[in-house]
Design a protein around this motif. Sequence first.
Motif, PDB file in Angstrom:
ATOM      1  N   ARG A 218      -0.204   2.416   8.698  1.00 41.23           N
ATOM      2  CA  ARG A 218      -0.626   3.053   7.572  1.00 41.23           C
ATOM      3  C   ARG A 218      -2.139   2.620   7.273  1.00 41.23           C
ATOM      4  NH1 ARG A 218       1.179   7.551   5.309  1.00 41.23           N
ATOM      5  NH2 ARG A 218       0.183   7.146   3.558  1.00 41.23           N
ATOM      6  N   GLU A 219      -3.169   3.799   7.010  1.00 42.30           N
ATOM      7  CA  GLU A 219      -4.439   3.113   6.695  1.00 42.30           C
ATOM      8  C   GLU A 219      -4.606   2.088   5.787  1.00 42.30           C
ATOM      9  OE1 GLU A 219      -6.393   6.466   5.055  1.00 42.30           O
ATOM     10  OE2 GLU A 219      -5.010   6.685   3.305  1.00 42.30           O
ATOM     11  N   ARG A 220      -5.697   1.221   6.089  1.00 48.03           N
ATOM     12  CA  ARG A 220      -5.865   0.276   5.048  1.00 48.03           C
ATOM     13  C   ARG A 220      -4.991  -1.140   5.269  1.00 48.03           C
ATOM     14  NH1 ARG A 220      -7.734   0.063  -0.858  1.00 48.03           N
ATOM     15  NH2 ARG A 220      -8.181  -1.993   0.058  1.00 48.03           N
ATOM     16  N   THR A 221      -4.031  -1.024   6.340  1.00 47.01           N
ATOM     17  CA  THR A 221      -3.215  -2.094   6.525  1.00 47.01           C
ATOM     18  C   THR A 221      -2.879  -1.943   8.013  1.00 47.01           C
ATOM     19  OG1 THR A 221      -1.251  -0.970   5.835  1.00 47.01           O
ATOM     20  CG2 THR A 221      -2.058  -2.365   4.187  1.00 47.01           C
ATOM     21  N   GLN A 222      -3.630  -1.641   8.895  1.00 42.44           N
ATOM     22  CA  GLN A 222      -3.648  -1.657  10.172  1.00 42.44           C
ATOM     23  C   GLN A 222      -4.067  -2.828  11.057  1.00 42.44           C
ATOM     24  OE1 GLN A 222      -5.319   1.880  11.837  1.00 42.44           O
ATOM     25  NE2 GLN A 222      -3.725   3.541  10.939  1.00 42.44           N
TER      26      GLN A 222
ATOM     27  N   HIS B 228       0.842  -1.334  -0.136  1.00 40.95           N
ATOM     28  CA  HIS B 228       0.057   0.218  -0.081  1.00 40.95           C
ATOM     29  C   HIS B 228       0.926   1.236  -0.050  1.00 40.95           C
ATOM     30  CE1 HIS B 228      -3.223   2.577   0.462  1.00 40.95           C
ATOM     31  NE2 HIS B 228      -3.246   2.745   1.887  1.00 40.95           N
TER      32      HIS B 228
ATOM     33  N   ASP C 147      -1.468  -0.518  -5.799  1.00 38.70           N
ATOM     34  CA  ASP C 147      -2.995  -0.551  -5.896  1.00 38.70           C
ATOM     35  C   ASP C 147      -3.379  -1.296  -6.980  1.00 38.70           C
ATOM     36  OD1 ASP C 147      -2.640   1.135  -7.836  1.00 38.70           O
ATOM     37  OD2 ASP C 147      -3.869   2.873  -7.066  1.00 38.70           O
TER      38      ASP C 147
ATOM     39  N   GLU D   1      -7.772  -5.882   7.133  1.00 38.03           N
ATOM     40  CA  GLU D   1      -7.489  -5.013   5.966  1.00 38.03           C
ATOM     41  C   GLU D   1      -6.272  -5.432   5.205  1.00 38.03           C
ATOM     42  OE1 GLU D   1      -8.556  -0.588   8.276  1.00 38.03           O
ATOM     43  OE2 GLU D   1      -6.572  -1.583   8.561  1.00 38.03           O
TER      44      GLU D   1
ATOM     45  N   GLU E 232      -7.854  -8.133   2.875  1.00 33.41           N
ATOM     46  CA  GLU E 232      -8.668  -7.304   1.865  1.00 33.41           C
ATOM     47  C   GLU E 232      -7.712  -6.863   0.670  1.00 33.41           C
ATOM     48  OE1 GLU E 232     -12.170  -4.211   1.366  1.00 33.41           O
ATOM     49  OE2 GLU E 232     -11.233  -4.811   3.506  1.00 33.41           O
ATOM     50  N   TYR E 233      -6.719  -6.162   1.149  1.00 32.16           N
ATOM     51  CA  TYR E 233      -5.629  -5.365   0.164  1.00 32.16           C
ATOM     52  C   TYR E 233      -4.968  -6.696  -0.500  1.00 32.16           C
ATOM     53  CZ  TYR E 233      -3.430  -1.150  -1.165  1.00 32.16           C
ATOM     54  OH  TYR E 233      -3.201   0.040  -2.219  1.00 32.16           O
TER      55      TYR E 233
ATOM     56  N   GLU F 216      -7.364  -7.780  -3.587  1.00 28.02           N
ATOM     57  CA  GLU F 216      -7.405  -6.830  -4.443  1.00 28.02           C
ATOM     58  C   GLU F 216      -6.081  -6.783  -5.519  1.00 28.02           C
ATOM     59  OE1 GLU F 216      -7.789  -2.793  -3.044  1.00 28.02           O
ATOM     60  OE2 GLU F 216      -9.735  -3.281  -2.127  1.00 28.02           O
TER      61      GLU F 216
END
Length: 226
Positions: free
Chosen positions: A132-136, A14, A103, A140, A143-144, A147
């Motif tokens: 970091r946001e979205r990988t805390q 990310h 991403d 998360e 999910e990343y 993607e």
Amino acid sequence: MVNKDKRIRIITGHYGSGKSEVAVNYVVQLRKETEDKVALADLDVVNVYFRSRERKEEMKAMGIHPIDSSVDAPSLDLPAVSAEVTTPMNDKSYQYVIDLGGDKVGARVIARFRGSIPDDEYDLFFVVNANRERTQTAEEVMEYIDEIEAASQLKVTGLINNTHMLKATTVEDVLKGQEVSREVSKARNIPIKYVACLREVANQLPEGLEGEILPIDLYMRDDWMM
């Protein structure tokens, strides 16, 4: 020993994970461990800052062949990418490291080269920064990963815990990321391959952490940046 990884190493993560710094440090260590030709490709077409291509001359001086995209167009959906990217994929005399955009758009760039990346010749390492946001959290991160795998048509084969706060990184930050990475590893059966952190922090880490310690020197940030 990074030279034990598969011949084509793709590093993603990310925005803000520090993946480009990890990629540069990884390839510098690889250069020390192998007599093979070594190439670093910058396929990060998403992040316009701190890209590994900015250290091209430094890489050349170390005996590392740098490859970047043919245009600087991070806002394009599928920007033009140099055909030279495929040369080390097909030439087995190369040890290859690829810095991939973190991403769905960035990951789709590698999908166009899927036919040149045999399943038994690549590792896809996902860089985790639990600050970091979205990988805390593990949820998360997973999910990343989903993607990235869907967009790249590749499977993540290893995790790199690179949880940091730039130059203010502490041992506690690294251990926080290690716990998140362990949860992901257990849930997805993806090994923690490396624990990456500033060299001075690496020297303070407790023994027994899962993953090989990869000390980080700051190639991608000027000394005045915090």
